[in-house]
Design an enzyme around this catalytic site. Sequence first.
Site, PDB file in Angstrom:
ATOM      1  N   GLU A   1     -15.934 -79.314 -56.024  1.00  0.00           N
ATOM      2  CA  GLU A   1     -15.213 -78.766 -57.183  1.00  0.00           C
ATOM      3  C   GLU A   1     -14.023 -79.641 -57.572  1.00  0.00           C
ATOM      4  OE1 GLU A   1     -15.965 -75.485 -58.818  1.00  0.00           O
ATOM      5  OE2 GLU A   1     -17.899 -75.845 -57.862  1.00  0.00           O
TER       6      GLU A   1
ATOM      7  N   HIS B   1     -11.045 -71.136 -55.963  1.00  0.00           N
ATOM      8  CA  HIS B   1     -10.632 -72.528 -55.692  1.00  0.00           C
ATOM      9  C   HIS B   1      -9.325 -72.465 -54.913  1.00  0.00           C
ATOM     10  CE1 HIS B   1     -12.819 -73.905 -59.588  1.00  0.00           C
ATOM     11  NE2 HIS B   1     -13.527 -74.302 -58.547  1.00  0.00           N
TER      12      HIS B   1
ATOM     13  N   CYS C   1      -5.186 -75.565 -63.520  1.00  0.00           N
ATOM     14  CA  CYS C   1      -6.622 -75.817 -63.745  1.00  0.00           C
ATOM     15  C   CYS C   1      -6.825 -76.770 -64.902  1.00  0.00           C
ATOM     16  CB  CYS C   1      -7.364 -74.534 -64.130  1.00  0.00           C
ATOM     17  SG  CYS C   1      -7.389 -73.266 -62.890  1.00  0.00           S
TER      18      CYS C   1
HETATM   19  O1  SUG Z   1     -15.084 -72.587 -62.828  1.00  0.00           O
HETATM   20  N1  SUG Z   1     -14.158 -70.449 -65.447  1.00  0.00           N
HETATM   21  C1  SUG Z   1     -13.836 -71.573 -64.584  1.00  0.00           C
HETATM   22  C2  SUG Z   1     -12.372 -71.581 -64.255  1.00  0.00           C
HETATM   23  C3  SUG Z   1     -11.979 -72.834 -63.529  1.00  0.00           C
HETATM   24  C4  SUG Z   1     -10.591 -72.781 -63.026  1.00  0.00           C
HETATM   25  N2  SUG Z   1     -10.259 -73.992 -62.401  1.00  0.00           N
HETATM   26  C5  SUG Z   1      -9.479 -74.139 -61.320  1.00  0.00           C
HETATM   27  N3  SUG Z   1      -9.120 -73.125 -60.577  1.00  0.00           N
HETATM   28  N4  SUG Z   1      -9.128 -75.340 -60.990  1.00  0.00           N
HETATM   29  C6  SUG Z   1     -14.664 -71.530 -63.299  1.00  0.00           C
HETATM   30  O2  SUG Z   1     -14.862 -70.425 -62.771  1.00  0.00           O
HETATM   31  C7  SUG Z   1     -15.585 -69.120 -66.900  1.00  0.00           C
HETATM   32  C8  SUG Z   1     -16.414 -69.350 -68.126  1.00  0.00           C
HETATM   33  C9  SUG Z   1     -16.919 -68.069 -68.725  1.00  0.00           C
HETATM   34  O3  SUG Z   1     -17.083 -67.083 -68.011  1.00  0.00           O
HETATM   35  O4  SUG Z   1     -17.192 -68.069 -69.955  1.00  0.00           O
HETATM   36  C10 SUG Z   1     -15.336 -70.372 -66.076  1.00  0.00           C
HETATM   37  O5  SUG Z   1     -16.174 -71.249 -66.021  1.00  0.00           O
END
Ligand code: SUG
Length: 446
Positions: A176, A252, A370
């Site tokens: 990730e 994460h 993020c």
């Molecule tokens: O991978 N949300 C992302 C959020 C990422 C956050 N990043 C960090 N913590 N670095 C994920 O879960 C949701 C998209 C949706 O549901 O439409 C999404 O992909």
Amino acid sequence: MVKHAVEANFDGLVGPTHNYAGLSWGNVASKSNVNAVANPREAALQGLAKMKRLADRGYVQGILPPHERPHIPTLRALGFEGNERQILEAVAKADPAILAAVSSASCMWTANAATVSPSADTADHRVHFTPANLSAKFHRSIEHQVTGRSLKAIFGDESYFAHHPALPSVSHFGDEGAANHTRLCSRYGEPGVELFVYGQVAFNESAPAPSKYPARQTLEASRAIARLHGLTDRHAVFAQQNPAAIDAGVFHNDVIAVGNGNCLFYHEQAFLEEARVLADIQERLTGAELEAVRVSSAQVPIEDAVASYLFNSQLLNTADGMLLAVPGECREVASVSRYLDELVKADTPITAVEVFDVKQSMRNGGGPACLRLRVVLNDGELHAINRGVILTDALYERLTSWVEAHYRDQLSQQDLADPMLLEEVRKALDELTGILGLGSIYDFQL
Ligand code: SUG
């Protein structure tokens, strides 16, 4: 000789298809906002405003472009045939969940774009990049090719920069990116300690693992990245995330810890073996004592940390300490707001707290941290990058007008099948690669 270096932050510019599709099981915000109507224009402007505020403070602020969505090549690879209009119509009818997945603007969360190791840590003294395979979620697993092209278009000089392909895209090597990677150091240009946090050991079924939600990152992936980047044991620490934290919605590590310089700001439930992790970092850190700022569950219960995204803040050097750039939600959760008031008065490296409004992204589980990929660059490396992506006042104005010209202010799940949307996206992105000087990076441009 230690070279002068800075930490540059490359934020993901939110794409025109930003929407709420509930795609991320284990990410509480994504699930709870499923089917809400999104405002892509507001989301992009919020992101740009955050970048501008930080650029105005003197931080080096870069941009990573959004990807082409809906992604027709993926739909073709899944057997949808005909012209693009027919493909969109067919997938919307047969499987709207697949259409949502190939339409996500999820590449905005560039903390997941790649893992980056600065040249002071690596064997060949180049900056190393590995795009994350993001194999845990289908909608994210289709990001790494274009991410790799963008990174190469920005960090093109091979005498300074080394690019690796993403790891094999299977759960054993689930990666990730920088969301599970923090670098601690005395000064940015000094050799540092790279902390790799994983959720699960893939090849040992009896090792501790979460039981409710998936662990997206494996130890095997973290180790592979460290090997590829030429990090010796002196520069790498591997730590398991607390499985109970993953089950509480910490998908994460950057939802429960953030580091900068010699400071690690974390919740007591972040790591499975907290004392060992701190000792391993301290043992490798040269020229500085580790400043561990530990938040207890009594101060902030883990649910409040997840709801507020306290730890998904940017921790940035200032003239007299460090600034914690927090999402607005931190002032809406009582325990967190109280904690922040105490924090700035306490004796820690964190001397200031500032609120940033990134609500559109937060509803999908993406806070300030993020939205950015950190790249430590010495003066020579900074000079060698493609400067077209560095935010200046003029570029900010240009991008704000670009967003206002091309983005919708409402997007629902039903809109994803609209063939006009795909056309709008391509027109916008074609113009964007020109503005940023990136050349051709999208499938529709190749
Ligand atoms: O991978 N949300 C992302 C959020 C990422 C956050 N990043 C960090 N913590 N670095 C994920 O879960 C949701 C998209 C949706 O549901 O439409 C999404 O992909």
